[in-house]
Design a protein around this motif. Structure first.
Motif, mmCIF file in Angstrom:
data_model
loop_
_atom_site.group_PDB
_atom_site.id
_atom_site.type_symbol
_atom_site.label_atom_id
_atom_site.label_comp_id
_atom_site.label_asym_id
_atom_site.label_seq_id
_atom_site.Cartn_x
_atom_site.Cartn_y
_atom_site.Cartn_z
ATOM 1 N N ASP A 1 0.842 -1.182 0.000
ATOM 2 C CA ASP A 1 0.000 0.000 0.000
ATOM 3 C C ASP A 1 0.888 1.247 0.000
ATOM 4 N N PHE A 2 1.068 1.857 -1.173
ATOM 5 C CA PHE A 2 1.952 3.003 -1.271
ATOM 6 C C PHE A 2 1.345 4.258 -0.667
ATOM 7 N N GLN A 3 0.069 4.247 -0.314
ATOM 8 C CA GLN A 3 -0.505 5.385 0.390
ATOM 9 C C GLN A 3 0.073 5.483 1.802
ATOM 10 N N ALA A 4 0.530 4.367 2.367
ATOM 11 C CA ALA A 4 1.122 4.354 3.700
ATOM 12 C C ALA A 4 2.643 4.387 3.631
ATOM 13 N N TRP A 5 3.203 4.515 2.449
ATOM 14 C CA TRP A 5 4.651 4.497 2.242
ATOM 15 C C TRP A 5 5.285 5.727 2.884
ATOM 16 N N PRO A 6 6.273 5.553 3.783
ATOM 17 C CA PRO A 6 6.938 6.727 4.369
ATOM 18 C C PRO A 6 7.630 7.548 3.283
ATOM 19 N N GLU A 7 7.487 8.840 3.324
ATOM 20 C CA GLU A 7 8.064 9.702 2.300
ATOM 21 C C GLU A 7 9.250 10.518 2.789
ATOM 22 N N ASN A 8 9.398 10.707 4.100
ATOM 23 C CA ASN A 8 10.498 11.563 4.536
ATOM 24 C C ASN A 8 11.613 10.756 5.199
ATOM 25 N N GLU A 9 12.774 11.353 5.210
ATOM 26 C CA GLU A 9 13.984 10.699 5.699
ATOM 27 C C GLU A 9 13.864 10.276 7.161
ATOM 28 N N ARG B 1 24.796 1.499 12.403
ATOM 29 C CA ARG B 1 25.742 0.745 11.577
ATOM 30 C C ARG B 1 25.258 0.692 10.122
ATOM 31 N N ALA B 2 23.992 0.448 9.918
ATOM 32 C CA ALA B 2 23.446 0.403 8.558
ATOM 33 C C ALA B 2 23.459 1.791 7.927
ATOM 34 N N LEU B 3 23.084 2.809 8.702
ATOM 35 C CA LEU B 3 23.032 4.170 8.174
ATOM 36 C C LEU B 3 24.409 4.687 7.781
ATOM 37 N N ASP B 4 25.445 4.161 8.398
ATOM 38 C CA ASP B 4 26.807 4.592 8.105
ATOM 39 C C ASP B 4 27.252 4.231 6.684
ATOM 40 N N ASN C 1 7.732 -8.617 12.255
ATOM 41 C CA ASN C 1 8.274 -9.344 13.401
ATOM 42 C C ASN C 1 8.428 -8.415 14.600
ATOM 43 N N GLY C 2 7.541 -7.506 14.732
ATOM 44 C CA GLY C 2 7.568 -6.564 15.842
ATOM 45 C C GLY C 2 6.872 -5.284 15.450
ATOM 46 N N GLU C 3 6.844 -4.345 16.368
ATOM 47 C CA GLU C 3 6.127 -3.097 16.129
ATOM 48 C C GLU C 3 6.687 -2.306 14.957
ATOM 49 N N ARG C 4 8.021 -2.261 14.813
ATOM 50 C CA ARG C 4 8.630 -1.502 13.717
ATOM 51 C C ARG C 4 9.624 -2.345 12.940
ATOM 52 N N GLY C 5 9.420 -3.633 12.883
ATOM 53 C CA GLY C 5 10.381 -4.474 12.191
ATOM 54 C C GLY C 5 9.708 -5.505 11.321
ATOM 55 N N GLY C 6 10.508 -6.093 10.470
ATOM 56 C CA GLY C 6 9.982 -7.126 9.613
ATOM 57 C C GLY C 6 11.005 -7.538 8.585
ATOM 58 N N ARG C 7 10.590 -8.424 7.723
ATOM 59 C CA ARG C 7 11.468 -8.896 6.658
ATOM 60 C C ARG C 7 10.749 -8.751 5.332
ATOM 61 N N SER C 8 11.419 -8.071 4.412
ATOM 62 C CA SER C 8 10.909 -7.918 3.052
ATOM 63 C C SER C 8 11.666 -8.873 2.153
ATOM 64 N N THR C 9 10.940 -9.536 1.299
ATOM 65 C CA THR C 9 11.560 -10.409 0.316
ATOM 66 C C THR C 9 11.257 -9.827 -1.054
ATOM 67 N N PHE C 10 12.329 -9.447 -1.771
ATOM 68 C CA PHE C 10 12.209 -8.865 -3.097
ATOM 69 C C PHE C 10 12.785 -9.813 -4.127
ATOM 70 N N ASP C 11 12.234 -9.768 -5.315
ATOM 71 C CA ASP C 11 12.822 -10.438 -6.464
ATOM 72 C C ASP C 11 13.380 -9.319 -7.339
ATOM 73 N N PRO C 12 14.708 -9.013 -7.215
ATOM 74 C CA PRO C 12 15.279 -7.887 -7.951
ATOM 75 C C PRO C 12 15.515 -8.215 -9.414
ATOM 76 N N GLU D 1 11.296 9.345 8.892
ATOM 77 C CA GLU D 1 10.501 8.119 9.043
ATOM 78 C C GLU D 1 11.325 6.887 8.672
ATOM 79 N N TRP D 2 12.061 6.969 7.583
ATOM 80 C CA TRP D 2 12.861 5.824 7.124
ATOM 81 C C TRP D 2 14.025 5.522 8.051
ATOM 82 N N ARG D 3 14.674 6.565 8.588
ATOM 83 C CA ARG D 3 15.841 6.352 9.456
ATOM 84 C C ARG D 3 15.502 5.483 10.651
ATOM 85 N N GLY D 4 14.291 5.566 11.134
ATOM 86 C CA GLY D 4 13.871 4.777 12.289
ATOM 87 C C GLY D 4 13.905 3.276 12.064
ATOM 88 N N TYR D 5 13.952 2.854 10.828
ATOM 89 C CA TYR D 5 13.989 1.426 10.519
ATOM 90 C C TYR D 5 15.409 0.861 10.493
#
Length: 108
Positions: free
Chosen positions: A2-10, A20-23, A80-91, A12-16
């Protein structure tokens, strides 16, 4: 997805991501970005990818944009939690190698 719920600002995304990853991403200041643009557009097209001053990691917001508009298919998302999960993509294209390195070869 649902792209209507897609975070648009930095913020929101940084919280995920942990620090170490952000570096792994490029976080230019406004003046650094302007300097980079000036150098990039002054360089001949066939030379833009070679000067060391123009080389930098992927900028952070390009990653969510690539997920939203990228050449891939979201196969599954498991929470897998309030702000976590696993995405599986076929790139189907790049720059997925940067994403893999940012996540230390693990799913977030």
């Amino acid at each position: 997805m649902d792209f209507q719920a897609w975070p648009e600002n930095e913020d929101e995304w940084r919280g995920y991501f942990d620090l170490r990853a952000l570096d792994h991403f490029w976080w230019p200041t406004a003046s650094e970005l302007e300097d980079w643009k000036r150098l990039y557009f002054a360089a001949p097209v066939d030379k833009r990818q070679t000067p060391p001053r123009l080389q930098h990691p992927w900028d952070f917001m390009s990653m969510p944009d690539a997920f939203k508009n990228g050449d891939d298919v979201l196969v599954n998302f498991e929470e897998n939690g309030e702000r976590g999960g696993r995405s599986t993509f076929d790139p189907h294209g790049d720059p997925y190698s940067d994403w893999v390195h940012a996540c230390d070869h693990r799913s977030l």
